[in-house]
Design a protein around this motif. Structure first.
Motif, mmCIF file in Angstrom:
data_model
loop_
_atom_site.group_PDB
_atom_site.id
_atom_site.type_symbol
_atom_site.label_atom_id
_atom_site.label_comp_id
_atom_site.label_asym_id
_atom_site.label_seq_id
_atom_site.Cartn_x
_atom_site.Cartn_y
_atom_site.Cartn_z
ATOM 1 N N ILE A 1 0.865 -1.183 0.000
ATOM 2 C CA ILE A 1 0.000 0.000 0.000
ATOM 3 C C ILE A 1 0.902 1.233 0.000
ATOM 4 O O ILE A 1 1.831 1.324 0.802
ATOM 5 N N ILE A 2 0.618 2.159 -0.905
ATOM 6 C CA ILE A 2 1.302 3.454 -0.906
ATOM 7 C C ILE A 2 0.293 4.477 -0.408
ATOM 8 O O ILE A 2 -0.726 4.728 -1.052
ATOM 9 N N TYR A 3 0.555 5.050 0.758
ATOM 10 C CA TYR A 3 -0.380 5.973 1.402
ATOM 11 C C TYR A 3 0.155 7.401 1.251
ATOM 12 O O TYR A 3 1.167 7.760 1.844
ATOM 13 N N ILE A 4 -0.543 8.199 0.434
ATOM 14 C CA ILE A 4 -0.212 9.620 0.249
ATOM 15 C C ILE A 4 -1.187 10.431 1.089
ATOM 16 O O ILE A 4 -2.399 10.175 1.063
ATOM 17 N N SER A 5 -0.682 11.412 1.813
ATOM 18 C CA SER A 5 -1.566 12.179 2.692
ATOM 19 C C SER A 5 -1.152 13.636 2.775
ATOM 20 O O SER A 5 0.031 13.960 2.730
ATOM 21 N N CYS A 6 -2.155 14.498 2.935
ATOM 22 C CA CYS A 6 -1.894 15.918 3.187
ATOM 23 C C CYS A 6 -2.045 16.238 4.671
ATOM 24 O O CYS A 6 -2.011 17.406 5.057
ATOM 25 N N ASN A 7 -2.237 15.200 5.490
ATOM 26 C CA ASN A 7 -2.388 15.408 6.930
ATOM 27 C C ASN A 7 -1.623 14.314 7.676
ATOM 28 O O ASN A 7 -2.117 13.202 7.865
ATOM 29 N N PRO A 8 -0.388 14.600 8.093
ATOM 30 C CA PRO A 8 0.431 13.576 8.759
ATOM 31 C C PRO A 8 -0.231 12.965 9.987
ATOM 32 O O PRO A 8 0.012 11.792 10.299
ATOM 33 N N ALA A 9 -1.073 13.723 10.684
ATOM 34 C CA ALA A 9 -1.701 13.207 11.905
ATOM 35 C C ALA A 9 -2.692 12.097 11.586
ATOM 36 O O ALA A 9 -2.660 11.028 12.208
ATOM 37 N N THR A 10 -3.590 12.320 10.617
ATOM 38 C CA THR A 10 -4.558 11.269 10.281
ATOM 39 C C THR A 10 -3.871 10.122 9.538
ATOM 40 O O THR A 10 -4.280 8.967 9.665
ATOM 41 N N GLN A 11 -2.823 10.427 8.793
ATOM 42 C CA GLN A 11 -2.058 9.364 8.150
ATOM 43 C C GLN A 11 -1.428 8.454 9.201
ATOM 44 O O GLN A 11 -1.480 7.217 9.094
ATOM 45 N N ALA A 12 -0.845 9.057 10.222
ATOM 46 C CA ALA A 12 -0.219 8.281 11.298
ATOM 47 C C ALA A 12 -1.244 7.403 12.008
ATOM 48 O O ALA A 12 -0.977 6.233 12.324
ATOM 49 N N ARG A 13 -2.416 7.961 12.260
ATOM 50 C CA ARG A 13 -3.503 7.181 12.892
ATOM 51 C C ARG A 13 -3.863 5.963 12.050
ATOM 52 O O ARG A 13 -3.980 4.839 12.561
ATOM 53 N N ASP A 14 -4.033 6.179 10.729
ATOM 54 C CA ASP A 14 -4.421 5.084 9.832
ATOM 55 C C ASP A 14 -3.310 4.048 9.690
ATOM 56 O O ASP A 14 -3.577 2.841 9.627
ATOM 57 N N VAL A 15 -2.076 4.510 9.608
ATOM 58 C CA VAL A 15 -0.943 3.587 9.464
ATOM 59 C C VAL A 15 -0.833 2.684 10.688
ATOM 60 O O VAL A 15 -0.540 1.482 10.570
ATOM 61 N N GLU A 16 -1.105 3.241 11.872
ATOM 62 C CA GLU A 16 -1.059 2.403 13.067
ATOM 63 C C GLU A 16 -2.119 1.302 12.996
ATOM 64 O O GLU A 16 -1.865 0.152 13.379
ATOM 65 N N LEU A 17 -3.301 1.620 12.488
ATOM 66 C CA LEU A 17 -4.347 0.609 12.345
ATOM 67 C C LEU A 17 -3.944 -0.455 11.318
ATOM 68 O O LEU A 17 -4.222 -1.640 11.498
ATOM 69 N N LEU A 18 -3.283 -0.009 10.261
ATOM 70 C CA LEU A 18 -2.849 -0.946 9.216
ATOM 71 C C LEU A 18 -1.657 -1.789 9.657
ATOM 72 O O LEU A 18 -1.344 -2.816 9.036
ATOM 73 N N SER A 19 -0.989 -1.375 10.735
ATOM 74 C CA SER A 19 0.201 -2.100 11.194
ATOM 75 C C SER A 19 -0.124 -3.503 11.701
ATOM 76 O O SER A 19 0.777 -4.303 11.950
ATOM 77 N N GLU A 20 -1.401 -3.804 11.824
ATOM 78 C CA GLU A 20 -1.818 -5.166 12.182
ATOM 79 C C GLU A 20 -1.274 -6.178 11.175
ATOM 80 O O GLU A 20 -0.901 -7.293 11.529
ATOM 81 N N LYS A 21 -1.215 -5.744 9.894
ATOM 82 C CA LYS A 21 -0.741 -6.660 8.853
ATOM 83 C C LYS A 21 0.382 -6.078 7.993
ATOM 84 O O LYS A 21 0.899 -6.770 7.112
ATOM 85 N N TYR A 22 0.735 -4.801 8.215
ATOM 86 C CA TYR A 22 1.726 -4.148 7.355
ATOM 87 C C TYR A 22 2.866 -3.558 8.176
ATOM 88 O O TYR A 22 2.665 -3.119 9.317
ATOM 89 N N ILE A 23 4.046 -3.574 7.586
ATOM 90 C CA ILE A 23 5.176 -2.870 8.177
ATOM 91 C C ILE A 23 5.483 -1.638 7.330
ATOM 92 O O ILE A 23 5.216 -1.623 6.117
ATOM 93 N N VAL A 24 6.039 -0.619 7.960
ATOM 94 C CA VAL A 24 6.371 0.620 7.256
ATOM 95 C C VAL A 24 7.721 0.472 6.574
ATOM 96 O O VAL A 24 8.702 0.044 7.193
ATOM 97 N N GLY A 25 7.752 0.837 5.285
ATOM 98 C CA GLY A 25 9.004 0.849 4.541
ATOM 99 C C GLY A 25 9.537 2.263 4.433
ATOM 100 O O GLY A 25 9.862 2.905 5.435
ATOM 101 N N ARG A 26 9.563 2.785 3.228
ATOM 102 C CA ARG A 26 10.107 4.123 3.001
ATOM 103 C C ARG A 26 9.102 5.223 3.340
ATOM 104 O O ARG A 26 7.888 5.027 3.249
ATOM 105 N N ILE A 27 9.628 6.369 3.717
ATOM 106 C CA ILE A 27 8.818 7.543 4.063
ATOM 107 C C ILE A 27 9.406 8.743 3.327
ATOM 108 O O ILE A 27 10.614 8.973 3.378
ATOM 109 N N GLN A 28 8.545 9.518 2.632
ATOM 110 C CA GLN A 28 9.040 10.674 1.877
ATOM 111 C C GLN A 28 8.099 11.875 2.002
ATOM 112 O O GLN A 28 7.047 11.932 1.381
ATOM 113 N N PRO A 29 8.450 12.866 2.832
ATOM 114 C CA PRO A 29 7.670 14.113 2.848
ATOM 115 C C PRO A 29 7.952 14.941 1.583
ATOM 116 O O PRO A 29 9.075 14.948 1.071
#
Length: 476
Positions: A429-457
């Motif tokens: 999943i490639i998650y593009i967001s204009c709001n780092p706070a809601t992106q962080a919230r969603d990524v934590e929920l997705l961490s049940e099955k996903y690990i974070v790879g690269r990050i690019q602001p």
């Protein structure tokens, strides 16, 4: 009768500004109290007056400067400090990037509990000014009075305003003479319309009482020098067509002159008929392809179309997203919140099939037109509520995605959509967001099955606190 006591205004002297916040203010501390101050820069030493105080924080305004920060520059805009649109314009651009990068890392670490040690450094915008391809201006019977207005206007006069809303006041508009965010003839068009309305005594919209003729204008432009102007009226009038003719005669470079009559109590145009008065009903923007061996992409932008407001930086954003995606010609890609299919069409030449979903019908029609214009026959688009459209039956009909690209609104994704993504189990999943706070919230929920790879602001909006961010999520 008991007399009201005047609350004593609390003043704090020699306060050092130490940080910048995600809301566009800067931050200081006094005896463990966090104080948010607008229009100052980290490194400034100021006296402040407290305007609101809570248990854990306060809001204040600077009333005196003892020392100016070495991070400071002169504001380019004459309306800085009143408009509120470019809250960081007096901060050097390299320092803006530092605090935007920090904002992303802080949100992902604090809210998402993500290890950001390998996050890439933020990519700045090529253009610091004149980067926007869209601006909207509002007419109001209630103009925000500047100090100059108060000194020069006659007592009891009721001046009108044509420009930007003042933060915190839904009916107050700051009269704008010059804005450095969009190329000319944006300022020339706005000022001509103001002069024309004054000369012909055309009424401005009164948002409290809901009457008046002139309501809004929207100026959209492309780097191919195509120009769209939408004039929004609040009522029918014999004055409409003469005004549109005057605009067309003064600005023959307008390739799409449109108007709407919005009698509702809100300014949204998605449910309104927007009529093409002269020229085309759209403008065309071009974007380079991800790889140099392909022709540049062409995008049709209608009056209701969403398109990234910084066209050049949109290419940078999408290129980095595609690089993270590692797309190949055997993959099925889902593009969630596809808008006019910009990302879908950008990645389609490198995928087997791309499926786009968007809730606005008109945007989906534009997405289909954009695919046809770019000779892409491997895209399909669906309009509807993401939470209702994206289900197991949809996946069975369109094929299980190998890759999902999601670029939701600032509010992020609703829980039911996240649950569906977890059930689909796309490899990436490639998650593009204009709001780092809601992106962080969603990524934590997705961490049940996903690990974070690269990050690019990526900075899309110089001189504001806003920032885009790309997160790569890899199935465990």
């Amino acid at each position: 009768m008991r007399e009201k006591r005047e609350r004593k205004q609390e003043i704090i002297e020699n306060l050092e500004v130490i940080d910048a916040s995600s809301e566009g203010t800067s931050v200081a501390k006094h005896n463990e109290l966090v104080i948010f101050i607008p229009f100052v820069v980290p490194g400034d030493i100021v006296d402040v007056q407290i305007v609101k105080k809570k248990k854990s924080f306060a809001e204040a305004k600077a009333i005196n400067f003892h020392k100016l920060s070495d991070k400071r520059v002169e504001a380019k805009c004459p309306h800085f400090g009143l408009c509120g649109g470019c809250k960081w314009q007096t901060m050097k651009y390299e320092d803006q990037l530092f605090y935007k990068n920090k904002q992303v890392i802080d949100a992902l670490t604090r809210i998402g509990h993500i290890d950001c040690s390998k996050a890439k450094k933020i990519i700045g915008s090529e253009n610091e000014f004149y980067y926007r391809n869209k601006l909207e201006y509002t007419f109001s019977t209630k103009r925000w009075l500047t100090d100059k207005d108060i000194q020069t206007l006659e007592k009891d006069s009721a001046p009108r305003g044509f420009g930007f809303h003042v933060a915190g006041f839904f009916d107050k508009v700051l009269d704008i003479e010059y804005c450095a965010l969009q190329r000319e003839p944006s300022n020339l068009i706005r000022n001509f319309i103001r002069d024309y309305s004054d000369k012909h005594n055309l009424s401005y919209y009164d948002i409290r009482n809901h009457f008046g003729l002139l309501r809004n204008i929207v100026v959209r432009s492309t780097f191919e020098d195509e120009l769209m102007l939408i004039v929004v009226f609040a009522e029918e009038s014999d004055e409409i067509f003469p005004m549109l003719d005057a605009i067309a005669n003064q600005f023959p470079e307008i390739t799409s002159l449109m108007y709407a009559i919005n009698t509702k109590f809100n300014d949204t145009l998605f449910d309104q008929d927007i009529i093409c008065y002269k020229g085309k009903d759209h403008i065309i923007e071009y974007m380079p392809s991800f790889r140099d061996d392909r022709e540049r992409l062409k995008f049709k932008i209608g009056p209701k179309s969403f398109y990234q407001t910084n066209s050049k930086q949109a290419f940078v954003l999408y290129s980095n997203a595609v690089e993270f995606a590692d797309i190949n010609e055997n993959q099925i890609v889902y593009d969630l919140y596809t808008g006019t299919g910009t990302i879908a069409n950008f990645v389609a030449p490198y995928a087997k099939k791309v499926v786009g979903i968007e809730y606005i019908d008109e945007a989906i029609e534009d997405a289909k037109v954009n695919s046809k214009a770019n000779n892409l026959d491997n895209t399909v688009f669906y309009a509807g509520d993401m939470a209702k459209v994206l289900n197991q039956d949809f996946v069975r009909r369109n094929g299980k995605p190998d890759l999902i690209i999601t670029d939701p609104p600032r509010a992020g994704m609703v829980k039911s959509v996240i649950d569906q993504l977890l059930e689909i189990e796309a490899k990436k999943i490639i998650y593009i967001s204009c709001n780092p706070a809601t992106q962080a919230r969603d990524v934590e929920l997705l961490s049940e099955k996903y690990i974070v790879g690269r990050i690019q602001p990526v900075d899309m909006f110089p001189h504001t606190q806003h920032v885009e961010n790309i997160v790569e999520l890899i199935l465990k």
